[in-house]
Design a protein around this motif. Structure first.
Motif, PDB file in Angstrom:
ATOM      1  N   ASN A   4       0.834  -1.197   0.000  1.00 40.82           N
ATOM      2  CA  ASN A   4       0.000   0.000   0.000  1.00 40.82           C
ATOM      3  C   ASN A   4       0.868   1.246   0.000  1.00 40.82           C
TER       4      ASN A   4
ATOM      5  N   GLN B  85       0.305   5.281   0.382  1.00 40.68           N
ATOM      6  CA  GLN B  85      -0.678   6.307   0.737  1.00 40.68           C
ATOM      7  C   GLN B  85      -0.022   7.684   0.747  1.00 40.68           C
TER       8      GLN B  85
ATOM      9  N   GLN C 142      -0.455  12.012   1.402  1.00 44.14           N
ATOM     10  CA  GLN C 142      -1.203  12.974   2.210  1.00 44.14           C
ATOM     11  C   GLN C 142      -2.157  13.798   1.379  1.00 44.14           C
TER      12      GLN C 142
ATOM     13  N   ASP D 123      -9.274   6.655  -2.956  1.00 41.60           N
ATOM     14  CA  ASP D 123      -9.077   7.628  -1.885  1.00 41.60           C
ATOM     15  C   ASP D 123      -8.578   6.968  -0.609  1.00 41.60           C
ATOM     16  N   GLY D 124      -8.831   5.684  -0.460  1.00 39.93           N
ATOM     17  CA  GLY D 124      -8.423   4.930   0.722  1.00 39.93           C
ATOM     18  C   GLY D 124      -8.782   3.468   0.528  1.00 39.93           C
ATOM     19  N   PHE D 125      -8.653   2.690   1.592  1.00 41.09           N
ATOM     20  CA  PHE D 125      -8.930   1.250   1.498  1.00 41.09           C
ATOM     21  C   PHE D 125     -10.374   0.956   1.112  1.00 41.09           C
ATOM     22  N   HIS D 126     -11.297   1.849   1.447  1.00 39.57           N
ATOM     23  CA  HIS D 126     -12.725   1.610   1.264  1.00 39.57           C
ATOM     24  C   HIS D 126     -13.194   1.697  -0.194  1.00 39.57           C
TER      25      HIS D 126
ATOM     26  N   PHE E 226      -5.175   9.303  -4.006  1.00 40.87           N
ATOM     27  CA  PHE E 226      -4.586   9.402  -2.681  1.00 40.87           C
ATOM     28  C   PHE E 226      -3.858   8.120  -2.306  1.00 40.87           C
ATOM     29  N   MET E 227      -4.258   7.009  -2.909  1.00 33.24           N
ATOM     30  CA  MET E 227      -3.710   5.717  -2.507  1.00 33.24           C
ATOM     31  C   MET E 227      -3.548   4.803  -3.703  1.00 33.24           C
TER      32      MET E 227
ATOM     33  N   GLN F 276      -2.500   0.680  -4.482  1.00 33.02           N
ATOM     34  CA  GLN F 276      -2.280  -0.628  -3.886  1.00 33.02           C
ATOM     35  C   GLN F 276      -1.808  -1.588  -4.971  1.00 33.02           C
TER      36      GLN F 276
END
Length: 192
Positions: A70, A72, A74, A105-108, A142-143, A145
């Motif tokens: 991952n 990530q 800021q 944007d994130g893991f979700h 933002f992320m 993976q």
């Protein structure tokens, strides 16, 4: 110019690899601006081994697949290329054979943007994040993976020796002090 493969390429399949890392001058390495994490690791073979610029060290997963790396940031960044150093000759069944790259944007809310099959890679393998549309030259995220979905020879754990993540340079004209956005200003940016 970095391409998706050095020797051969089919739809979604990458073969070969490059012994030397080679990318365009209009790209910059963005990984140092990120927080890195992995799904699992063997003691002494953690996330720091992915970023130490040493091809002798490697991250080794420890657990069930998929194995995740991952990245990530800021703030939202533009990413264009992922370079992985993988060595089938040294790692054999630990070598990734199918890799998925996801962004969000994130893991979700991660969405798969690339899935590639690696055929006995040795060296730097380049995976472009550009879309099929010529206007889609980068991914804004933002992320990121990187998921190892399977290994060669049905191996369980995986080895990845290095990862570099590249995005476009903010100023495409070298040695220009200011970044102009209009054609009129760019026309008069240099003294003749």
């Amino acid at each position: 110019m970095a391409t998706e493969s050095s020797e051969g390429e089919e739809e979604g399949k990458l073969t070969g690899g490059s012994p030397v890392l080679s990318v365009d001058e209009d790209l910059r390495e963005m990984g140092k601006k990120a927080a890195w994490s992995v799904s699992s690791c063997k003691p002494g073979n953690g996330v720091s081994s992915l970023r130490d610029d040493n091809l002798e060290t490697y991250w080794q997963s420890d657990g069930a697949q998929p194995h995740l790396m991952n990245v990530q940031f800021q703030k939202k960044v533009k990413l264009q290329l992922v370079a992985l150093y993988i060595d089938f000759k040294l790692d054999e069944s630990y070598t990734p054979s199918k890799v998925s790259i996801r962004a969000g944007d994130g893991f979700h809310n991660l969405k798969e943007i690339r899935s590639v099959e690696l055929v006995k890679p040795t060296g730097w393998v380049y995976v472009s994040l550009s879309g099929n549309d010529p206007r889609d030259t980068f991914v804004s995220t933002f992320m990121l993976q990187i998921a190892v979905l399977s290994n060669h020879l049905n191996g369980r754990d995986t080895h990845v020796r290095q990862i570099k993540v590249y995005g476009p340079r903010p100023n495409l004209i070298p040695h220009q002090l200011f970044q102009f956005t209009s054609t009129e200003f760019n026309t008069y940016a240099f003294v003749r």
